[in-house]
Design an enzyme around this catalytic site. Structure first.
Site, PDB file in Angstrom:
ATOM      1  N   LYS A  54     -24.023 -12.109  -7.705  1.00 44.97           N
ATOM      2  CA  LYS A  54     -24.270 -12.109  -6.162  1.00 44.97           C
ATOM      3  C   LYS A  54     -23.478 -10.968  -5.721  1.00 44.97           C
ATOM      4  O   LYS A  54     -24.161  -9.963  -4.918  1.00 44.97           O
ATOM      5  CB  LYS A  54     -23.957 -13.376  -5.387  1.00 44.97           C
ATOM      6  CG  LYS A  54     -24.938 -14.546  -5.608  1.00 44.97           C
ATOM      7  CD  LYS A  54     -24.439 -15.835  -5.176  1.00 44.97           C
ATOM      8  CE  LYS A  54     -25.416 -17.005  -5.549  1.00 44.97           C
ATOM      9  NZ  LYS A  54     -24.756 -18.209  -5.205  1.00 44.97           N
ATOM     10  N   GLN A  98     -20.147 -21.224  -2.442  1.00 44.74           N
ATOM     11  CA  GLN A  98     -20.726 -21.730  -3.899  1.00 44.74           C
ATOM     12  C   GLN A  98     -20.720 -23.153  -4.035  1.00 44.74           C
ATOM     13  O   GLN A  98     -19.744 -23.745  -4.088  1.00 44.74           O
ATOM     14  CB  GLN A  98     -20.117 -20.727  -4.987  1.00 44.74           C
ATOM     15  CG  GLN A  98     -20.801 -20.936  -6.157  1.00 44.74           C
ATOM     16  CD  GLN A  98     -22.370 -20.761  -6.101  1.00 44.74           C
ATOM     17  OE1 GLN A  98     -22.452 -19.364  -5.898  1.00 44.74           O
ATOM     18  NE2 GLN A  98     -23.144 -21.269  -6.902  1.00 44.74           N
ATOM     19  N   ASP A 121     -27.347 -19.536   3.369  1.00 47.03           N
ATOM     20  CA  ASP A 121     -27.880 -20.156   2.484  1.00 47.03           C
ATOM     21  C   ASP A 121     -28.976 -21.326   3.110  1.00 47.03           C
ATOM     22  O   ASP A 121     -29.874 -22.066   2.454  1.00 47.03           O
ATOM     23  CB  ASP A 121     -26.949 -21.029   1.776  1.00 47.03           C
ATOM     24  CG  ASP A 121     -26.848 -20.641   0.218  1.00 47.03           C
ATOM     25  OD1 ASP A 121     -27.697 -19.989  -0.433  1.00 47.03           O
ATOM     26  OD2 ASP A 121     -25.694 -21.352  -0.380  1.00 47.03           O
TER      27      ASP A 121
END
Ligand code: NAD
Length: 292
Positions: A54, A98, A121
């Site tokens: 990422k 994460q 997200d």
């Protein structure tokens, strides 16, 4: 019949180019650089790979990448304090924590501490509520990528019979919300669904997000259906999806491979969401071709 192979890798590369072009224009015209902060707690090997990749792709798109690595025994308070600092930092437009987090951390409390406007997200309750009620939201990256591939393949999804297998908050539920918003007729199947093959056989669109290697086989598939395989399963034979590609490709109209299908779309959509969050934070119009 042999199904069309949906090339998610190529589509994702094009999406990243689009993001990079619009990031360059933002810098040129407004002197603004989008920034994405990624928080990793502990040393889970798969998570480390995701986070590095990422960060690399964020920089390649011309954006700033901020990586925050905390030890596995970091406390809930440490994590909430970090999220608070990132919320307040004007150079950070997107925040991603994460998952999974270590067991002693209350995952939902940490996720919901992220500012709604920086929740790239789309996992906060506020963003999932917005998506479910048809309001402007940050859309979770994996389902967003699946929808882009479906629209590219099929055009208008209105009235299509869709079956989503899996009801997780990360993939299945937001996928169902997106397909409903596209006016598809949506069934959400899961571990307690009876006669799953019969349910899937009705579908013109199948999205499999289960986590069981090659579970969906050709005899479950309506001829000509479009099949999106979200599954990522590490097996002795390497990385495989939730769909048995070889048997399904003989019946379906189109299918995503694993790897090279949905996977690359997820990070590309994360970059797209970060740019979108940056534009919104600065009162600019949404970037072109990256939102729904
Ligand atoms: P999850 O474990 O949270 O949810 C799995 C879902 O599958 C559950 O809703 C469960 O009810 C359902 N299920 C389990 N067994 C079933 C069965 N026998 N029949 C029908 N349904 C069943 O998983 P998740 O986070 O949604 O991820 C699903 C898969 O997608 C995993 O393989 C994961 O690695 C992969 N994934 C890929 C990406 C990507 O970028 N490509 C992103 C997220 C997840």
């Amino acid at each position: 019949m042999t199904a069309t192979r949906i090339d998610g890798k190529a589509y994702a590369a094009e999406l990243r180019r689009n993001v990079a072009d619009q990031v360059a224009a933002l810098k040129r015209d407004h002197d603004i650089i989008p920034g994405l902060a990624v928080v990793l707690v502990g040393e889970d090997p798969a998570s480390q790979i995701y986070v590095s990749s990422k960060g690399k792709q964020t920089v390649e798109a011309g954006m700033k990448s901020f990586e925050h690595r905390l030890p596995a025994d970091a406390s809930q308070a440490d994590l909430l304090a970090l999220v608070g600092r990132l919320n307040a930092d004007s150079s950070v437009h997107g925040i991603l924590v994460q998952l999974p987090l270590p067991d002693h951390i209350n995952e939902s409390e940490v996720i919901n501490a992220i500012s709604v406007r920086k929740d790239v997200d789309g996992f906060t309750v506020a963003n999932s509520g917005r998506l479910a009620t048809g309001q402007r939201a940050m859309v979770p990256c994996t389902p967003l990528g699946c929808l882009m591939l479906l629209r590219d393949q099929l055009g208008d999804l209105s009235g299509k019979e869709a079956v989503v297998i899996g009801r997780s908050n990360i993939v299945g539920k937001p996928m169902a919300a997106l397909l409903t918003a596209e006016n598809a007729t949506v069934t959400v199947a899961h571990s307690r669904t009876k006669d799953l093959p019969d349910v899937v056989r009705r579908a013109e669109i199948v999205v499999a997000a289960v986590g069981r290697p090659k579970m969906v086989t050709g005899d479950w598939i309506r001829p000509g259906a479009t099949v999106i395989d979200v599954g990522i399963n590490r097996t002795d034979d390497g990385l495989v999806g939730d769909v048995d590609y070889d048997s399904v490709a003989g019946v379906a109209g189109a299918i995503t491979p694993v790897p090279g299908g949905v996977g690359p779309m997820t990070i590309a959509c994360l970059l797209a969401n970060t740019l979108t969050a940056c534009c919104r934070a600065n009162g600019l119009p949404d970037p072109e071709g990256l939102t729904l």
